[in-house]
Design an enzyme around this catalytic site. Structure first.
Site, mmCIF file in Angstrom:
data_model
loop_
_atom_site.group_PDB
_atom_site.id
_atom_site.type_symbol
_atom_site.label_atom_id
_atom_site.label_comp_id
_atom_site.label_asym_id
_atom_site.label_seq_id
_atom_site.Cartn_x
_atom_site.Cartn_y
_atom_site.Cartn_z
ATOM 1 N N TYR A 144 26.521 6.143 -17.669
ATOM 2 C CA TYR A 144 27.819 5.906 -17.029
ATOM 3 C C TYR A 144 28.001 4.407 -16.904
ATOM 4 O O TYR A 144 27.105 3.700 -16.460
ATOM 5 C CB TYR A 144 27.839 6.579 -15.652
ATOM 6 N N ASP A 239 24.128 -3.005 -19.738
ATOM 7 C CA ASP A 239 24.810 -2.763 -18.471
ATOM 8 C C ASP A 239 23.732 -2.763 -17.393
ATOM 9 O O ASP A 239 22.991 -1.795 -17.240
ATOM 10 C CB ASP A 239 25.537 -1.419 -18.548
ATOM 11 N N LYS A 267 27.167 -4.504 -8.075
ATOM 12 C CA LYS A 267 26.360 -4.016 -6.955
ATOM 13 C C LYS A 267 25.629 -5.137 -6.217
ATOM 14 O O LYS A 267 26.240 -5.857 -5.440
ATOM 15 C CB LYS A 267 25.419 -2.913 -7.436
HETATM 16 N N1 HOZ Z 1 27.297 3.888 -10.281
HETATM 17 C C1 HOZ Z 1 27.568 4.541 -9.060
HETATM 18 C C2 HOZ Z 1 26.694 5.722 -8.877
HETATM 19 N N2 HOZ Z 1 26.236 6.322 -10.017
HETATM 20 C C3 HOZ Z 1 28.978 4.873 -8.913
HETATM 21 C C4 HOZ Z 1 29.402 4.863 -7.519
HETATM 22 C C5 HOZ Z 1 30.747 5.452 -7.437
HETATM 23 O O1 HOZ Z 1 31.227 5.994 -8.448
HETATM 24 O O2 HOZ Z 1 31.323 5.408 -6.372
#
Ligand code: HOZ
Length: 427
Positions: A144, A239, A267
């Site tokens: 993701y 990433d 983050k």
């Molecule tokens: N990368 C975050 C958790 N996999 C995403 C947090 C979110 O989508 O709020």
């Protein structure tokens, strides 16, 4: 104490906010029940609207590596607030954070700050497409990279949790430009490049995937990606939004000795405020407007409050022994959980990447999305619910990483393992 206030708030929220949440991963859809509404947090603890205390292992999905409301970060923020919250003009703070970032990631010669990881990956891809004059991109199923259209194809995190890896609304004409390979399978990458040797602008890969749960790159996998991208004239985008300051100060690329063309951050680099960044080789970055023609912009990009939190956080992370302590805590917790699961006869695999980990309810290790998808998610749901009842706030999905922070104390670990002993019993 119950959670009636959270339930009441959810009732109000769903009427005016889709699903009652501002990001789908916050809903407890995959584990049952409603989300907790949080009223405050301090150190390793988070408190819901009813006043219940939990040991927090979400850490705002990664940024809170120092723990919540760290006194030094808070003090710097209070000072910064008095100077105004946004100017829409450059500041010294941006130059300072850029300097710290480039020092931490020597592969990056230039960086631009944005306000989220999604903006970082979306912009890096635009840049890769412009640089290579190619339209295709290659990602990995279950990874993701935020919610930009090109990346919501076979996506992980909330998209996988909620069963919408290919989001409606993404035009087919765009989605067909996103090729998906299998993580840890270089042959699947080669096969795509062989079919479309001059079509792929970049390979984008999570430094250590955490969005199908934590999946560790096999020895040689990252190196293989670097080789293949070079061979076919494509860029390699790492990433490191999640892995950046979680695997070590310098990210997965430092651990694997990889020199990517572009890196995406987020983050931790914002210390709990909205910050993302993307950067890399000068020849590519100088294509960005206003040095070059590739447009990218943001009203709040490089915002002074967010930069302040990032600078303070990165400074604190550089203190001697910080990461040793963080990894010691993480390993103690993971070893404890694995030992309890074995004793309770629950098959699990605990995958650790620095200060992130996932307890997979699986007979075998998880190397990629097909492995992750095969996990016993119903069992994970029962474990999650019992942990929450015992005061442990975990990510509400099997396909996410648990985040350990510097504020977690030996007492927290002890309490968490006591909860895990109950949580893994009879599930
Ligand atoms: N990368 C975050 C958790 N996999 C995403 C947090 C979110 O989508 O709020």
């Amino acid at each position: 104490m119950g959670t009636s206030k959270s339930a009441q708030l959810l009732k109000r929220a769903v009427k005016i906010i889709p699903g009652g949440v501002n990001s789908p991963v916050r809903a407890f859809k995959a584990v049952g029940g409603g989300p907790l509404f949080i009223s405050r947090a301090k150190g390793s603890k988070i408190y819901d609207a009813d006043g219940n205390e939990y040991i927090d292992y979400i850490g705002s999905w990664g940024p809170m590596i120092l723990g919540h409301a760290h006194p030094k970060v808070t003090a710097a923020l209070k000072k910064a607030l008095d100077k105004g919250t946004s100017y829409g003009a450059p500041t010294e703070l941006e130059v300072t954070l850029a300097g710290l970032t480039l020092k931490a990631f020597p592969s990056m010669e230039m960086v631009r700050f944005v306000s989220s990881g999604t903006e970082a990956t979306m912009s890096a891809i635009r840049l890769a497409r412009a640089y290579t004059k190619r339209d295709g991109i290659l990602k990995f199923e279950g990874c993701y990279h935020g919610h930009a259209d090109s990346l919501l194809v076979k996506a992980g995190s909330g998209a996988a949790t909620l069963g919408v890896p290919d989001s409606p609304g993404v035009p087919q004409d765009l989605a067909r430009l996103t090729y998906n390979a299998t993580f840890n399978d270089l042959d699947s990458v080669r096969a795509i490049f062989e079919k479309a040797p001059a079509k792929i602008a970049c390979v984008i890969v999570e430094g250590a995937p955490g969005n199908m749960g934590v999946a560790l790159p096999k020895v040689g996998f990252m190196e293989g990606l670097r080789e293949i991208t070079k061979k076919y004239g494509a860029l390699l985008i790492m990433d490191e939004v999640m892995s950046g300051f979680r695997l070590c100060y310098g990210g997965a690329q430092k651990i694997y000795g990889i020199d990517p063309d572009l890196t995406c951050l987020g983050k931790v680099i914002g210390g709990g405020l909205p910050v993302g960044g993307f950067g890399g080789k000068r020849a590519i970055m100088e294509l960005l407007s206003p040095s070059g023609p590739v447009y990218q912009a943001g009203t709040l990009s490089g915002n002074p409050i967010a930069m302040t939190a990032g600078i303070e956080t990165l400074k604190l992370l550089q203190a001697k022994g910080t990461y040793d302590r963080l990894f010691k805590t993480t390993n103690a917790l993971c070893e404890g959980i694995a030992e309890i699961a074995a004793r309770r006869g629950v098959p699990v695999h605990v995958a650790i990447a620095g200060s992130m980990f996932t307890v997979f309810f699986s007979e075998r290790p998880v190397a990629n999305w097909p492995d992750a998808k095969a996990c016993d998610t119903a069992r994970f749901g029962r474990y999650f619910t019992k942990m929450l009842k015992n005061g442990i706030y975990l990510p509400p999905s099997q396909f996410e990483a648990v985040f350990v922070g510097l504020a977690h104390t030996p007492k927290d670990i002890e309490r968490t393992l006591e909860a895990a002993d109950k949580g893994l019993k009879g599930i």
